[in-house]
Write a protein that holds these residues in place. Structure first.
Motif, PDB file in Angstrom:
ATOM      1  N   UNK A  41       3.967  12.836  13.284  1.00 19.81           N
ATOM      2  CA  UNK A  41       4.179  11.837  12.228  1.00 19.81           C
ATOM      3  C   UNK A  41       4.270  12.486  10.843  1.00 19.81           C
ATOM      4  N   UNK A  42       3.632  13.654  10.673  1.00 23.42           N
ATOM      5  CA  UNK A  42       3.716  14.350   9.383  1.00 23.42           C
ATOM      6  C   UNK A  42       5.007  15.159   9.277  1.00 23.42           C
ATOM      7  N   UNK A  43       5.391  15.814  10.370  1.00 29.25           N
ATOM      8  CA  UNK A  43       6.475  16.791  10.269  1.00 29.25           C
ATOM      9  C   UNK A  43       7.837  16.293  10.750  1.00 29.25           C
ATOM     10  N   UNK A  44       7.865  15.507  11.800  1.00 29.81           N
ATOM     11  CA  UNK A  44       9.181  15.006  12.252  1.00 29.81           C
ATOM     12  C   UNK A  44       9.048  13.601  12.843  1.00 29.81           C
ATOM     13  N   UNK A  45       8.741  12.627  11.968  1.00 30.27           N
ATOM     14  CA  UNK A  45       8.606  11.248  12.465  1.00 30.27           C
ATOM     15  C   UNK A  45       9.946  10.688  12.936  1.00 30.27           C
ATOM     16  N   UNK A  46       9.874   9.802  13.906  1.00 28.76           N
ATOM     17  CA  UNK A  46      11.106   9.190  14.407  1.00 28.76           C
ATOM     18  C   UNK A  46      11.677   8.250  13.357  1.00 28.76           C
ATOM     19  N   UNK A  47      10.801   7.470  12.719  1.00 31.23           N
ATOM     20  CA  UNK A  47      11.270   6.603  11.632  1.00 31.23           C
ATOM     21  C   UNK A  47      10.227   6.600  10.523  1.00 31.23           C
ATOM     22  N   UNK A  48      10.511   7.379   9.469  1.00 28.12           N
ATOM     23  CA  UNK A  48       9.514   7.585   8.406  1.00 28.12           C
ATOM     24  C   UNK A  48       9.075   6.272   7.764  1.00 28.12           C
ATOM     25  N   UNK A  49       9.983   5.288   7.687  1.00 29.87           N
ATOM     26  CA  UNK A  49       9.642   4.030   7.015  1.00 29.87           C
ATOM     27  C   UNK A  49       8.632   3.212   7.811  1.00 29.87           C
ATOM     28  N   UNK A  50       8.529   3.476   9.093  1.00 27.85           N
ATOM     29  CA  UNK A  50       7.579   2.735   9.921  1.00 27.85           C
ATOM     30  C   UNK A  50       6.258   3.486  10.099  1.00 27.85           C
ATOM     31  N   UNK A  51       6.038   4.539   9.299  1.00 23.27           N
ATOM     32  CA  UNK A  51       4.766   5.276   9.383  1.00 23.27           C
ATOM     33  C   UNK A  51       3.760   4.647   8.426  1.00 23.27           C
ATOM     34  N   UNK A  52       2.492   4.649   8.807  1.00 21.75           N
ATOM     35  CA  UNK A  52       1.447   4.164   7.888  1.00 21.75           C
ATOM     36  C   UNK A  52       0.364   5.223   7.749  1.00 21.75           C
ATOM     37  N   UNK A  53       0.154   5.693   6.530  1.00 24.53           N
ATOM     38  CA  UNK A  53      -0.895   6.675   6.265  1.00 24.53           C
ATOM     39  C   UNK A  53      -1.981   5.975   5.465  1.00 24.53           C
ATOM     40  N   UNK A  54      -3.217   6.020   5.957  1.00 30.27           N
ATOM     41  CA  UNK A  54      -4.293   5.418   5.158  1.00 30.27           C
ATOM     42  C   UNK A  54      -4.944   6.490   4.294  1.00 30.27           C
ATOM     43  N   UNK A  55      -4.725   7.768   4.653  1.00 26.60           N
ATOM     44  CA  UNK A  55      -5.408   8.858   3.953  1.00 26.60           C
ATOM     45  C   UNK A  55      -6.739   9.164   4.617  1.00 26.60           C
ATOM     46  N   UNK A  56      -7.145   8.316   5.558  1.00 28.96           N
ATOM     47  CA  UNK A  56      -8.383   8.597   6.277  1.00 28.96           C
ATOM     48  C   UNK A  56      -8.021   9.240   7.617  1.00 28.96           C
ATOM     49  N   UNK A  57      -8.411  10.505   7.761  1.00 30.01           N
ATOM     50  CA  UNK A  57      -7.995  11.264   8.939  1.00 30.01           C
ATOM     51  C   UNK A  57      -8.395  10.574  10.238  1.00 30.01           C
ATOM     52  N   UNK A  58      -9.642  10.112  10.329  1.00 31.86           N
ATOM     53  CA  UNK A  58     -10.137   9.552  11.591  1.00 31.86           C
ATOM     54  C   UNK A  58      -9.405   8.253  11.940  1.00 31.86           C
ATOM     55  N   UNK A  59      -9.205   7.422  10.922  1.00 32.52           N
ATOM     56  CA  UNK A  59      -8.506   6.151  11.164  1.00 32.52           C
ATOM     57  C   UNK A  59      -7.067   6.427  11.609  1.00 32.52           C
ATOM     58  N   UNK A  60      -6.409   7.333  10.909  1.00 31.75           N
ATOM     59  CA  UNK A  60      -5.019   7.634  11.254  1.00 31.75           C
ATOM     60  C   UNK A  60      -4.917   8.236  12.655  1.00 31.75           C
ATOM     61  N   UNK A  61      -5.878   9.100  13.011  1.00 29.88           N
ATOM     62  CA  UNK A  61      -5.845   9.724  14.336  1.00 29.88           C
ATOM     63  C   UNK A  61      -6.036   8.650  15.411  1.00 29.88           C
ATOM     64  N   UNK A  62      -6.981   7.769  15.161  1.00 25.97           N
ATOM     65  CA  UNK A  62      -7.320   6.753  16.171  1.00 25.97           C
ATOM     66  C   UNK A  62      -6.236   5.671  16.268  1.00 25.97           C
ATOM     67  N   UNK A  63      -5.864   5.088  15.143  1.00 26.08           N
ATOM     68  CA  UNK A  63      -4.964   3.932  15.175  1.00 26.08           C
ATOM     69  C   UNK A  63      -3.486   4.323  15.066  1.00 26.08           C
TER      70      UNK A  63
END
Ligand code: NDP
Length: 475
Positions: free
Chosen positions: A199-221
């Protein structure tokens, strides 16, 4: 003419400004952008304890005849140390690694290399290339729906092996259950980590990515909404359905075979669990195209929750009843067996009909009949990230007029039936109904939160028209 043109432009400006006003409140639909402390605490808890919970359940069957209390008593009284239990736990073996690799590779092959042919001869079955729902970025993905075919081919091969070829024992899954657990964990963690990096380096659709800035939340959800490799390998569809759900019925068959090997017969409780869960699994694949419109595919991002959950949690914990029955072969009296079968079938009927009503309603845009009448509904609208306004409808007829998630109620009735088939001697088989109640209640609240941010005041009108969530008059 000029006056008319000016009026039209003014109207367009007004419409655009309405769009922009609503946009700030409505484009947030999808999973959260900001993490509250409760979500973070739950996520940290699950990341730390979910793998231990799975281990504890499987170990307690292996070492304590499925008692959940005895290992605790042993540990608390000092009768045993953690290291004693760990030392008795089977380790990863080459055999299990080979079985698991072959299994996953075979499912990838079936998913990617054999386009669906079932829809060509099965009346009413929807397969082949199908459209998913509109994503928050306004994308409509295409999916190759061929899960039913993968399930049929896999099971035909399983029975052909059991009755004719004898390449391996039908108890192979049970016999390697704990070594396979390590393989499933390796895949679950690998795929979730890969999805995060991707998701950081080669997302399939960058506009559909959601980053919260919280590593654990992003990893889990998850960050990416629909991660893919190439045009067709969709992570969510593959990991959700196969290898976990195709394996579900095979795992149960392996447990039945083990009962036969150990006791010379298969109990009616084992048959009930195999049949009821078999119906549920087959229903899933028969309706795989419909599944593209459910929360897992439409709203959840792909992270550890789906990646690890589909590889480990689902095949290991959804099959606990069959595992328990290998250690405790319960033979139910006829009245109990019939009662449980009825509960399971009625639950399944409610689950299926409720889902079917919504699917029919949405597919025909409300031009259908629900219980013999034209459906009633509430008109609603929402916006995608690019500001495009979409219209939708929320049905208030049929089961959807009884409660906002009566499909979950049917699902819970079916889940209770699987547990009851195991009798009342131990807690372990009841984990499933406890878990499903928590999962579906939480899911219901999560979904309603999302629908509110998507539809705003229209959602409020809907909840006023259908005030209960799961049980009319109660909740
Ligand atoms: P639903 O199929 O209930 O889908 C909810 C979505 O449907 C909402 O987000 C909304 O989406 C739309 N919707 C809500 N109310 C209405 C209405 N009145 N009329 C029309 N559309 C409506 O939820 P799930 O995807 O969670 O569940 C699908 C099935 O899968 C359920 O039967 C559930 O029991 C089962 N399930 C099983 C699990 C298991 O582990 N065994 C786990 C999860 C689910 P929109 O944005 O399109 O309006």
């Amino acid at each position: 003419m000029a006056a008319h043109q000016e009026k039209k432009s003014a109207e367009e400006r007004k419409h655009k400004s309405i769009q922009n006003d609503t946009r700030t409140s409505q484009v947030q639909w999808g999973r959260a952008w900001e993490v509250d402390w409760f979500s973070l605490a739950s996520i940290l808890f699950l990341l730390m304890f979910a793998p231990l919970i799975v281990y504890y359940f499987i170990m307690s069957c292996d070492q304590y005849q499925c008692s959940l209390i005895d290992p605790l008593i042993d540990l608390l009284t000092g009768n045993k140390h953690l290291s004693d239990i760990w030392d008795k736990t089977p380790t990863l073996t080459y055999r299990a690694a080979a079985i698991y690799t072959l299994w996953v590779a075979f499912q990838i092959f079936l998913y990617l290399c054999i386009p669906d042919f079932c829809h060509k001869f099965l009346p009413g079955y929807v397969g082949g290339v199908q459209e998913g729902a509109v994503t928050p970025a306004g994308v409509v993905n295409l999916y190759e729906v061929n899960g039913l075919q993968a399930w049929i081919i896999t099971h035909v091969l399983w029975f052909a092996n059991a009755y004719y070829f004898h390449w391996f024992s039908p108890t192979i899954i049970f016999d390697n259950w704990i070594p396979l657990l390590w393989c499933a964990n390796i895949l679950g963690y690998a795929v979730s980590t890969f999805a995060m990096i991707k998701s950081y380096f080669f997302p399939t659709n960058a506009k559909d990515c959601k980053f919260t800035g919280n590593f654990f939340y992003d990893y889990m959800m998850g960050i990416e909404f629909n991660p893919r490799i190439g045009k067709w390998f969709d992570f969510k569809l593959f990991f959700n359905g196969r290898p976990g759900i195709v394996a579900w019925t095979l795992i149960n068959l392996s447990y039945a075979a083990k009962q036969q090997e150990l006791y010379g017969q298969v109990t009616n409780s084992m048959i009930l669990v195999n049949v009821l869960q078999g119906i549920y699994v087959l229903d899933f694949f028969w309706n795989e195209a419909w599944y593209l419109k459910t929360i897992d595919i439409c709203h959840d991002h792909f992270g550890w929750y789906l990646g690890w959950g589909d590889c480990v949690w689902l095949p290991y914990l959804y099959t606990l009843q069959g595992l328990y029955l290998v250690y405790h072969p319960v033979q139910l009296c006829t009245a109990n067996a019939i009662g449980i079968l009825m509960l399971g079938l009625i639950g399944y009927y409610i689950f299926r009909m409720t889902n079917h009503q919504k699917d029919l309603f949405r597919r025909t845009n409300g031009n259908c009949k629900i219980w013999g009448k034209k459906p009633e509904y509430i008109e609603c609208s929402y916006m995608s990230v690019d500001g495009t306004k979409y219209y939708s409808k929320l049905m208030t007829s049929g089961f959807w007029g009884w409660a906002r998630h009566f499909n979950y109620t049917g699902d819970l009735m079916g889940s209770l039936a699987y547990c009851l088939a195991c009798g009342f001697e131990h807690l372990l088989p009841y984990f499933y109904i406890v878990y499903m109640t928590i999962l579906l209640t939480h899911r219901c609240i999560r979904d309603e939160h999302r629908c509110f941010s998507k539809y705003g005041k229209d959602w409020k009108r809907y909840t006023a028209a259908v005030p209960y969530r799961l049980l009319p008059g109660i909740f």
